[in-house]
Write a protein that holds these residues in place. Structure first.
Motif, PDB file in Angstrom:
ATOM      1  N   VAL A   2       0.849  -1.191   0.000  1.00  0.00           N
ATOM      2  CA  VAL A   2       0.000   0.000   0.000  1.00  0.00           C
ATOM      3  C   VAL A   2       0.883   1.240   0.000  1.00  0.00           C
ATOM      4  N   GLN A   3       0.537   2.200  -0.849  1.00  0.00           N
ATOM      5  CA  GLN A   3       1.255   3.477  -0.883  1.00  0.00           C
ATOM      6  C   GLN A   3       0.256   4.618  -0.811  1.00  0.00           C
ATOM      7  N   LEU A   4       0.650   5.682  -0.120  1.00  0.00           N
ATOM      8  CA  LEU A   4      -0.184   6.868   0.016  1.00  0.00           C
ATOM      9  C   LEU A   4       0.551   8.051  -0.595  1.00  0.00           C
ATOM     10  N   VAL A   5      -0.162   8.842  -1.386  1.00  0.00           N
ATOM     11  CA  VAL A   5       0.437  10.037  -1.973  1.00  0.00           C
ATOM     12  C   VAL A   5      -0.482  11.217  -1.705  1.00  0.00           C
ATOM     13  N   GLU A   6       0.031  12.184  -0.950  1.00  0.00           N
ATOM     14  CA  GLU A   6      -0.746  13.385  -0.657  1.00  0.00           C
ATOM     15  C   GLU A   6      -0.508  14.444  -1.730  1.00  0.00           C
ATOM     16  N   LEU A  20      -6.999  18.929   0.403  1.00  0.00           N
ATOM     17  CA  LEU A  20      -5.911  17.956   0.347  1.00  0.00           C
ATOM     18  C   LEU A  20      -6.466  16.602  -0.074  1.00  0.00           C
ATOM     19  N   SER A  21      -5.656  15.891  -0.859  1.00  0.00           N
ATOM     20  CA  SER A  21      -6.035  14.555  -1.300  1.00  0.00           C
ATOM     21  C   SER A  21      -4.982  13.562  -0.856  1.00  0.00           C
ATOM     22  N   CYS A  22      -5.424  12.368  -0.526  1.00  0.00           N
ATOM     23  CA  CYS A  22      -4.524  11.270  -0.172  1.00  0.00           C
ATOM     24  C   CYS A  22      -4.938  10.082  -1.036  1.00  0.00           C
ATOM     25  N   GLU A  23      -4.178   9.840  -2.083  1.00  0.00           N
ATOM     26  CA  GLU A  23      -4.503   8.751  -3.000  1.00  0.00           C
ATOM     27  C   GLU A  23      -3.868   7.457  -2.510  1.00  0.00           C
ATOM     28  N   VAL A  24      -4.688   6.432  -2.389  1.00  0.00           N
ATOM     29  CA  VAL A  24      -4.240   5.140  -1.874  1.00  0.00           C
ATOM     30  C   VAL A  24      -4.101   4.161  -3.035  1.00  0.00           C
ATOM     31  N   SER A  25      -2.936   3.562  -3.169  1.00  0.00           N
ATOM     32  CA  SER A  25      -2.740   2.533  -4.192  1.00  0.00           C
ATOM     33  C   SER A  25      -2.301   1.241  -3.514  1.00  0.00           C
ATOM     34  N   GLY A  26      -2.512   0.119  -4.211  1.00  0.00           N
ATOM     35  CA  GLY A  26      -2.206  -1.171  -3.620  1.00  0.00           C
ATOM     36  C   GLY A  26      -3.453  -1.750  -2.977  1.00  0.00           C
ATOM     37  N   ALA A  34      -8.647   6.264   8.348  1.00  0.00           N
ATOM     38  CA  ALA A  34      -7.718   7.164   7.647  1.00  0.00           C
ATOM     39  C   ALA A  34      -7.656   8.459   8.441  1.00  0.00           C
ATOM     40  N   THR A  35      -6.475   8.962   8.619  1.00  0.00           N
ATOM     41  CA  THR A  35      -6.272  10.121   9.486  1.00  0.00           C
ATOM     42  C   THR A  35      -5.348  11.130   8.810  1.00  0.00           C
ATOM     43  N   ASN A  96      -2.420   9.168   7.019  1.00  0.00           N
ATOM     44  CA  ASN A  96      -2.147   7.859   7.617  1.00  0.00           C
ATOM     45  C   ASN A  96      -3.324   6.936   7.339  1.00  0.00           C
ATOM     46  N   LEU A  97      -3.021   5.700   7.000  1.00  0.00           N
ATOM     47  CA  LEU A  97      -4.058   4.697   6.750  1.00  0.00           C
ATOM     48  C   LEU A  97      -3.806   3.499   7.651  1.00  0.00           C
ATOM     49  N   LYS A  98      -4.851   3.053   8.325  1.00  0.00           N
ATOM     50  CA  LYS A  98      -4.785   1.828   9.125  1.00  0.00           C
ATOM     51  C   LYS A  98      -5.737   0.810   8.511  1.00  0.00           C
ATOM     52  N   THR A  99      -5.214  -0.393   8.336  1.00  0.00           N
ATOM     53  CA  THR A  99      -6.019  -1.462   7.757  1.00  0.00           C
ATOM     54  C   THR A  99      -5.840  -2.724   8.569  1.00  0.00           C
ATOM     55  N   TYR A 100      -6.745  -3.666   8.379  1.00  0.00           N
ATOM     56  CA  TYR A 100      -6.625  -4.991   8.988  1.00  0.00           C
ATOM     57  C   TYR A 100      -6.207  -5.980   7.923  1.00  0.00           C
ATOM     58  N   SER A 101      -5.231  -6.827   8.280  1.00  0.00           N
ATOM     59  CA  SER A 101      -4.804  -7.885   7.371  1.00  0.00           C
ATOM     60  C   SER A 101      -5.777  -9.069   7.487  1.00  0.00           C
ATOM     61  N   LEU A 102      -5.530 -10.097   6.659  1.00  0.00           N
ATOM     62  CA  LEU A 102      -6.380 -11.286   6.675  1.00  0.00           C
ATOM     63  C   LEU A 102      -6.395 -11.952   8.047  1.00  0.00           C
ATOM     64  N   ASN A 103      -5.272 -11.886   8.772  1.00  0.00           N
ATOM     65  CA  ASN A 103      -5.223 -12.482  10.109  1.00  0.00           C
ATOM     66  C   ASN A 103      -5.499 -11.451  11.198  1.00  0.00           C
ATOM     67  N   ASN A 104      -6.175 -10.376  10.831  1.00  0.00           N
ATOM     68  CA  ASN A 104      -6.661  -9.360  11.765  1.00  0.00           C
ATOM     69  C   ASN A 104      -5.566  -8.531  12.433  1.00  0.00           C
ATOM     70  N   LYS A 105      -4.427  -8.489  11.779  1.00  0.00           N
ATOM     71  CA  LYS A 105      -3.341  -7.661  12.295  1.00  0.00           C
ATOM     72  C   LYS A 105      -3.520  -6.238  11.781  1.00  0.00           C
ATOM     73  N   LEU A 106      -3.346  -5.260  12.673  1.00  0.00           N
ATOM     74  CA  LEU A 106      -3.492  -3.854  12.278  1.00  0.00           C
ATOM     75  C   LEU A 106      -2.220  -3.397  11.576  1.00  0.00           C
ATOM     76  N   GLU A 107      -2.386  -2.842  10.380  1.00  0.00           N
ATOM     77  CA  GLU A 107      -1.251  -2.378   9.583  1.00  0.00           C
ATOM     78  C   GLU A 107      -1.348  -0.866   9.416  1.00  0.00           C
ATOM     79  N   ASP A 108      -0.195  -0.237   9.314  1.00  0.00           N
ATOM     80  CA  ASP A 108      -0.093   1.222   9.404  1.00  0.00           C
ATOM     81  C   ASP A 108       0.708   1.746   8.219  1.00  0.00           C
ATOM     82  N   TYR A 109       0.155   2.729   7.496  1.00  0.00           N
ATOM     83  CA  TYR A 109       0.843   3.281   6.334  1.00  0.00           C
ATOM     84  C   TYR A 109       0.838   4.806   6.404  1.00  0.00           C
ATOM     85  N   TRP A 110       1.921   5.401   5.915  1.00  0.00           N
ATOM     86  CA  TRP A 110       2.059   6.865   5.909  1.00  0.00           C
ATOM     87  C   TRP A 110       2.431   7.379   4.535  1.00  0.00           C
TER      88      TRP A 110
END
Length: 120
Positions: A2-6, A20-26, A34-35, A96-110
């Motif tokens: 996952v990539q974020l571009v502001e 402001l825009s935050c484009e999410v790819s992946g 999203a914060t 910032n984007l927070k997502t849950y993986s398939l095994n319910n792990k919280l993932e963090d992207y900036w």
């Protein structure tokens, strides 16, 4: 991956507006939140606005109704509409984007940030 571009930052006069825009790819399994954060020179990074699963939103006290966070799933973008901007809103703004993986792990992207300057 996952990539974020502001984007959308720039120079604006006091009282002006920016979006402001935050484009999410992946791909990710499940959206959590999203914060938008901001960081002024010499200051710590602070939360500006957040949008959670179910589109519940939260804002910092200093926003005072001037900003609106939104999410468009069709174009995978998170927005921050900022109105009535003040010089003290000058900062680098980060997504910032927070997502849950398939095994319910919280993932963090900036993202890398976009600069906002409010000045005459």
């Amino acid at each position: 991956q996952v990539q974020l571009v502001e984007s959308g930052g720039g120079l604006v006069q006091p009282g002006g507006s920016l979006r402001l825009s935050c484009e999410v790819s992946g791909s990710f399994h499940r959206f959590a939140a999203a914060t938008w954060y901001r960081q002024a020179p010499g200051d710590e990074r602070e939360l500006v606005a957040a949008i959670f699963y179910g589109r519940v939103t939260k804002y910092a006290d200093f926003v005072e109704g001037r900003f609106t966070i939104s999410r468009d799933d069709a174009d995978n973008t998170v927005y921050l509409q900022m109105n009535s901007l003040k010089p003290e809103d000058t900062a680098d703004y980060y997504c910032n984007l927070k997502t849950y993986s398939l095994n319910n792990k919280l993932e963090d992207y900036w993202g890398r940030g976009t600069q906002v300057t409010v000045s005459t």
